[in-house]
Design a protein around this motif. Structure first.
Motif, PDB file in Angstrom:
ATOM      1  N   SER A   6       0.843  -1.195   0.000  1.00  0.00           N
ATOM      2  CA  SER A   6       0.000   0.000   0.000  1.00  0.00           C
ATOM      3  C   SER A   6       0.877   1.244   0.000  1.00  0.00           C
ATOM      4  O   SER A   6       1.939   1.257   0.645  1.00  0.00           O
ATOM      5  CB  SER A   6      -0.861  -0.006   1.271  1.00  0.00           C
ATOM      6  OG  SER A   6      -1.415   1.266   1.489  1.00  0.00           O
ATOM      7  N   VAL A   7       0.411   2.276  -0.669  1.00  0.00           N
ATOM      8  CA  VAL A   7       1.133   3.552  -0.614  1.00  0.00           C
ATOM      9  C   VAL A   7       1.104   4.108   0.805  1.00  0.00           C
ATOM     10  O   VAL A   7       2.013   4.808   1.231  1.00  0.00           O
ATOM     11  CB  VAL A   7       0.507   4.573  -1.598  1.00  0.00           C
ATOM     12  CG1 VAL A   7       1.171   5.921  -1.475  1.00  0.00           C
ATOM     13  CG2 VAL A   7       0.617   4.075  -3.022  1.00  0.00           C
ATOM     14  N   ALA A 108     -10.061  -6.894  -3.201  1.00  0.00           N
ATOM     15  CA  ALA A 108      -9.221  -6.053  -2.341  1.00  0.00           C
ATOM     16  C   ALA A 108      -8.659  -6.904  -1.210  1.00  0.00           C
ATOM     17  O   ALA A 108      -9.345  -7.777  -0.672  1.00  0.00           O
ATOM     18  CB  ALA A 108     -10.058  -4.910  -1.777  1.00  0.00           C
ATOM     19  N   GLY A 109      -7.395  -6.679  -0.872  1.00  0.00           N
ATOM     20  CA  GLY A 109      -6.809  -7.351   0.290  1.00  0.00           C
ATOM     21  C   GLY A 109      -6.020  -8.612  -0.026  1.00  0.00           C
ATOM     22  O   GLY A 109      -5.264  -9.093   0.829  1.00  0.00           O
ATOM     23  N   VAL A 110      -6.188  -9.168  -1.230  1.00  0.00           N
ATOM     24  CA  VAL A 110      -5.499 -10.431  -1.540  1.00  0.00           C
ATOM     25  C   VAL A 110      -3.969 -10.337  -1.355  1.00  0.00           C
ATOM     26  O   VAL A 110      -3.367 -11.252  -0.796  1.00  0.00           O
ATOM     27  CB  VAL A 110      -5.876 -10.931  -2.964  1.00  0.00           C
ATOM     28  CG1 VAL A 110      -4.899 -11.982  -3.471  1.00  0.00           C
ATOM     29  CG2 VAL A 110      -7.293 -11.492  -2.925  1.00  0.00           C
ATOM     30  N   PRO A 111      -3.311  -9.256  -1.769  1.00  0.00           N
ATOM     31  CA  PRO A 111      -1.846  -9.214  -1.576  1.00  0.00           C
ATOM     32  C   PRO A 111      -1.432  -9.338  -0.101  1.00  0.00           C
ATOM     33  O   PRO A 111      -0.395  -9.910   0.201  1.00  0.00           O
ATOM     34  CB  PRO A 111      -1.449  -7.851  -2.160  1.00  0.00           C
ATOM     35  CG  PRO A 111      -2.536  -7.539  -3.144  1.00  0.00           C
ATOM     36  CD  PRO A 111      -3.785  -8.097  -2.543  1.00  0.00           C
ATOM     37  N   TRP A 112      -2.254  -8.819   0.799  1.00  0.00           N
ATOM     38  CA  TRP A 112      -1.954  -8.945   2.231  1.00  0.00           C
ATOM     39  C   TRP A 112      -2.044 -10.415   2.664  1.00  0.00           C
ATOM     40  O   TRP A 112      -1.225 -10.898   3.423  1.00  0.00           O
ATOM     41  CB  TRP A 112      -2.924  -8.106   3.075  1.00  0.00           C
ATOM     42  CG  TRP A 112      -2.568  -6.661   3.134  1.00  0.00           C
ATOM     43  CD1 TRP A 112      -1.921  -6.021   4.153  1.00  0.00           C
ATOM     44  CD2 TRP A 112      -2.838  -5.650   2.152  1.00  0.00           C
ATOM     45  NE1 TRP A 112      -1.780  -4.684   3.851  1.00  0.00           N
ATOM     46  CE2 TRP A 112      -2.332  -4.427   2.647  1.00  0.00           C
ATOM     47  CE3 TRP A 112      -3.454  -5.658   0.903  1.00  0.00           C
ATOM     48  CZ2 TRP A 112      -2.413  -3.222   1.930  1.00  0.00           C
ATOM     49  CZ3 TRP A 112      -3.547  -4.473   0.187  1.00  0.00           C
ATOM     50  CH2 TRP A 112      -3.023  -3.277   0.699  1.00  0.00           C
ATOM     51  N   VAL A 122       6.211  -9.508  -1.356  1.00  0.00           N
ATOM     52  CA  VAL A 122       4.997  -9.418  -2.175  1.00  0.00           C
ATOM     53  C   VAL A 122       4.803  -7.977  -2.644  1.00  0.00           C
ATOM     54  O   VAL A 122       4.952  -7.032  -1.856  1.00  0.00           O
ATOM     55  CB  VAL A 122       3.751  -9.890  -1.375  1.00  0.00           C
ATOM     56  CG1 VAL A 122       2.478  -9.708  -2.189  1.00  0.00           C
ATOM     57  CG2 VAL A 122       3.916 -11.346  -0.939  1.00  0.00           C
ATOM     58  N   VAL A 123       4.489  -7.830  -3.929  1.00  0.00           N
ATOM     59  CA  VAL A 123       4.166  -6.506  -4.472  1.00  0.00           C
ATOM     60  C   VAL A 123       2.715  -6.522  -4.926  1.00  0.00           C
ATOM     61  O   VAL A 123       2.303  -7.423  -5.672  1.00  0.00           O
ATOM     62  CB  VAL A 123       5.061  -6.151  -5.680  1.00  0.00           C
ATOM     63  CG1 VAL A 123       4.727  -4.748  -6.189  1.00  0.00           C
ATOM     64  CG2 VAL A 123       6.535  -6.240  -5.316  1.00  0.00           C
ATOM     65  N   ASN A 124       1.966  -5.541  -4.479  1.00  0.00           N
ATOM     66  CA  ASN A 124       0.578  -5.392  -4.913  1.00  0.00           C
ATOM     67  C   ASN A 124       0.563  -4.717  -6.289  1.00  0.00           C
ATOM     68  O   ASN A 124       0.918  -3.549  -6.424  1.00  0.00           O
ATOM     69  CB  ASN A 124      -0.171  -4.532  -3.880  1.00  0.00           C
ATOM     70  CG  ASN A 124      -1.624  -4.317  -4.247  1.00  0.00           C
ATOM     71  OD1 ASN A 124      -2.088  -4.785  -5.286  1.00  0.00           O
ATOM     72  ND2 ASN A 124      -2.351  -3.614  -3.380  1.00  0.00           N
ATOM     73  N   GLY A 128      -8.410  -5.246  -6.659  1.00  0.00           N
ATOM     74  CA  GLY A 128      -9.780  -4.751  -6.789  1.00  0.00           C
ATOM     75  C   GLY A 128      -9.814  -3.246  -6.999  1.00  0.00           C
ATOM     76  O   GLY A 128      -9.053  -2.710  -7.795  1.00  0.00           O
ATOM     77  N   GLU A 129     -10.686  -2.596  -6.231  1.00  0.00           N
ATOM     78  CA  GLU A 129     -10.806  -1.135  -6.354  1.00  0.00           C
ATOM     79  C   GLU A 129      -9.943  -0.437  -5.314  1.00  0.00           C
ATOM     80  O   GLU A 129     -10.107   0.744  -5.059  1.00  0.00           O
ATOM     81  CB  GLU A 129     -12.277  -0.742  -6.177  1.00  0.00           C
ATOM     82  CG  GLU A 129     -13.156  -1.322  -7.252  1.00  0.00           C
ATOM     83  CD  GLU A 129     -14.651  -1.156  -6.983  1.00  0.00           C
ATOM     84  OE1 GLU A 129     -15.022  -0.453  -6.023  1.00  0.00           O
ATOM     85  OE2 GLU A 129     -15.447  -1.720  -7.747  1.00  0.00           O
ATOM     86  N   HIS A 130      -9.038  -1.194  -4.705  1.00  0.00           N
ATOM     87  CA  HIS A 130      -8.381  -0.703  -3.505  1.00  0.00           C
ATOM     88  C   HIS A 130      -7.111   0.087  -3.762  1.00  0.00           C
ATOM     89  O   HIS A 130      -7.061   1.292  -3.536  1.00  0.00           O
ATOM     90  CB  HIS A 130      -8.136  -1.911  -2.583  1.00  0.00           C
ATOM     91  CG  HIS A 130      -7.526  -1.577  -1.286  1.00  0.00           C
ATOM     92  ND1 HIS A 130      -6.577  -2.355  -0.696  1.00  0.00           N
ATOM     93  CD2 HIS A 130      -7.726  -0.527  -0.456  1.00  0.00           C
ATOM     94  CE1 HIS A 130      -6.220  -1.805   0.449  1.00  0.00           C
ATOM     95  NE2 HIS A 130      -6.900  -0.703   0.617  1.00  0.00           N
ATOM     96  N   GLU A 131      -6.037  -0.581  -4.255  1.00  0.00           N
ATOM     97  CA  GLU A 131      -4.740   0.114  -4.370  1.00  0.00           C
ATOM     98  C   GLU A 131      -3.956  -0.346  -5.584  1.00  0.00           C
ATOM     99  O   GLU A 131      -4.130  -1.486  -6.063  1.00  0.00           O
ATOM    100  CB  GLU A 131      -3.899  -0.158  -3.113  1.00  0.00           C
ATOM    101  CG  GLU A 131      -4.266   0.765  -1.970  1.00  0.00           C
ATOM    102  CD  GLU A 131      -3.085   1.615  -1.503  1.00  0.00           C
ATOM    103  OE1 GLU A 131      -2.201   1.975  -2.303  1.00  0.00           O
ATOM    104  OE2 GLU A 131      -3.058   1.900  -0.296  1.00  0.00           O
ATOM    105  N   HIS A 132      -3.080   0.489  -6.046  1.00  0.00           N
ATOM    106  CA  HIS A 132      -2.175   0.159  -7.155  1.00  0.00           C
ATOM    107  C   HIS A 132      -0.894   0.959  -6.907  1.00  0.00           C
ATOM    108  O   HIS A 132      -0.613   1.946  -7.592  1.00  0.00           O
ATOM    109  CB  HIS A 132      -2.842   0.549  -8.479  1.00  0.00           C
ATOM    110  CG  HIS A 132      -2.208  -0.035  -9.693  1.00  0.00           C
ATOM    111  ND1 HIS A 132      -0.993  -0.695  -9.675  1.00  0.00           N
ATOM    112  CD2 HIS A 132      -2.622  -0.060 -10.991  1.00  0.00           C
ATOM    113  CE1 HIS A 132      -0.698  -1.096 -10.902  1.00  0.00           C
ATOM    114  NE2 HIS A 132      -1.670  -0.723 -11.708  1.00  0.00           N
TER     115      HIS A 132
END
Ligand code: ASP
Length: 313
Positions: A6-7, A108-112, A122-124, A128-132
């Motif tokens: 996450s940023v 949303a949340g899968v990378p966590w 892990v890099v996100n 979903g609509e959450h973060e990039h």
């Protein structure tokens, strides 16, 4: 930094460090043979459960330019189609010995979750609509390249904010870097609540454009819209599209950006996308160097000793 999820995990110093590393990898990318041995012997796997063109190619190119081995997991040709769970897939991949997992998923949340199951970094790459987060970093880099700094810049983010992981990550990154952000959208395309968002909001693009240093158009994400949020795309373009006429309201040095893929003729007119201060292809080029910086930080042999030695090696 163990992961990039996450940023919000990045403070100003951390973003600036990535910007400085990116400077060095931009220089590497401009060489006749754009490759350094920084990640030789490391393995980077991309695990994409959602379609992607530029992000996936960009990470792959970045990993290759750092001399990492790359593996590619595509859901349409994998055992996930046979019903294998995400956790089993991730653990199978890790058993092969990987150092970095780049993951994109529509939830949303899968990378966590992935990060909690594995030792690898892990890099996100979009959840979903959450973060990039890497999109936000390459956007910061591109603005800094055009304008020297983000401090005090007025940035308008226009369009389908509600469904946009790019907007969520960009707002955080741009404001951390000292920019003033205004969201411009019809109320139906804004998130249900903007509590905690350090932004101004407008629904009058014509009013905002003359006072803007950077205008960032978002793609109309019809695939995420579960109900009709607009009377019609034509009406959207008439009020919120960066049409040729509307682009005349911009200052000559105002920068035009878009994360891609573009819907030319909807959020941005074809000729505006091609104007000199449109940096959409620069965003793509910088994306590779930014991702080299991120992969290097996460998996470089000696992350404290940035690219200087390795980049020249
Ligand atoms: N490519 C970006 C993303 O994956 C933006 C978009 O799809 O509109 O979120």
């Amino acid at each position: 930094m163990k992961h990039l999820l996450s940023v919000a995990d990045l403070d100003l110093d951390a973003i600036n460090e990535i910007m400085r590393l990116t400077d060095q990898f931009v220089e590497v990318s401009e060489r006749p043979i754009p490759r350094v041995p920084a990640l030789r012997g490391r393995t980077v796997v991309s695990l994409f459960y959602e379609e992607s063109t530029r992000t996936r190619l960009s990470f792959e190119t970045a990993a290759k330019r750092l001399s990492a081995d790359t593996m590619n997991f595509s859901v349409s040709t994998s055992s996930a189609k046979k019903g294998e769970s995400l956790r089993d897939t991730v653990q199978t991949i890790e058993a092969m010995g990987v150092d970095v997992i780049v993951v994109r998923h529509s939830s949303a949340g899968v990378p966590w979750q992935v990060a909690s199951w594995v030792d690898a970094a892990v890099v996100n790459a979009g959840d979903g609509e959450h973060e990039h987060p890497t999109q936000a970093l390459l956007d910061c880099y591109t603005i800094r390249q055009q304008r020297g700094t983000l401090e005090g810049l007025r940035i308008a983010i226009v369009g389908d904010v509600g469904h946009s992981r790019v907007a969520r990550s960009d707002v955080h990154a741009f404001t951390t870097m000292g920019a003033d952000v205004t969201l411009v959208a019809p109320p139906t395309l804004l998130p249900a609540s903007l509590e905690g968002w350090p932004v101004a909001v407008s629904n009058d693009l014509d009013d905002v454009l003359p006072k803007t240093d950077v205008v960032y158009l978002l793609r109309m994400q019809l695939e995420r819209q579960r109900e009709a949020l607009l009377p019609s795309l034509r009406e959207y373009t008439a009020r919120y599209g960066l049409t040729r006429d509307r682009a005349r309201l911009l200052a000559d040095d105002a920068v035009v950006m878009h994360p891609g893929p573009m819907n030319r003729g909807v959020e941005i007119a074809a000729e505006v996308a091609n104007r000199p201060n449109s940096v959409i292809t620069k965003q793509v080029a910088n994306g590779v160097a930014v991702r080299m910086g991120v992969l290097f930080l996460l998996a470089g042999a000696n992350p404290r000793e940035p690219a200087a030695g390795d980049a020249n090696g």
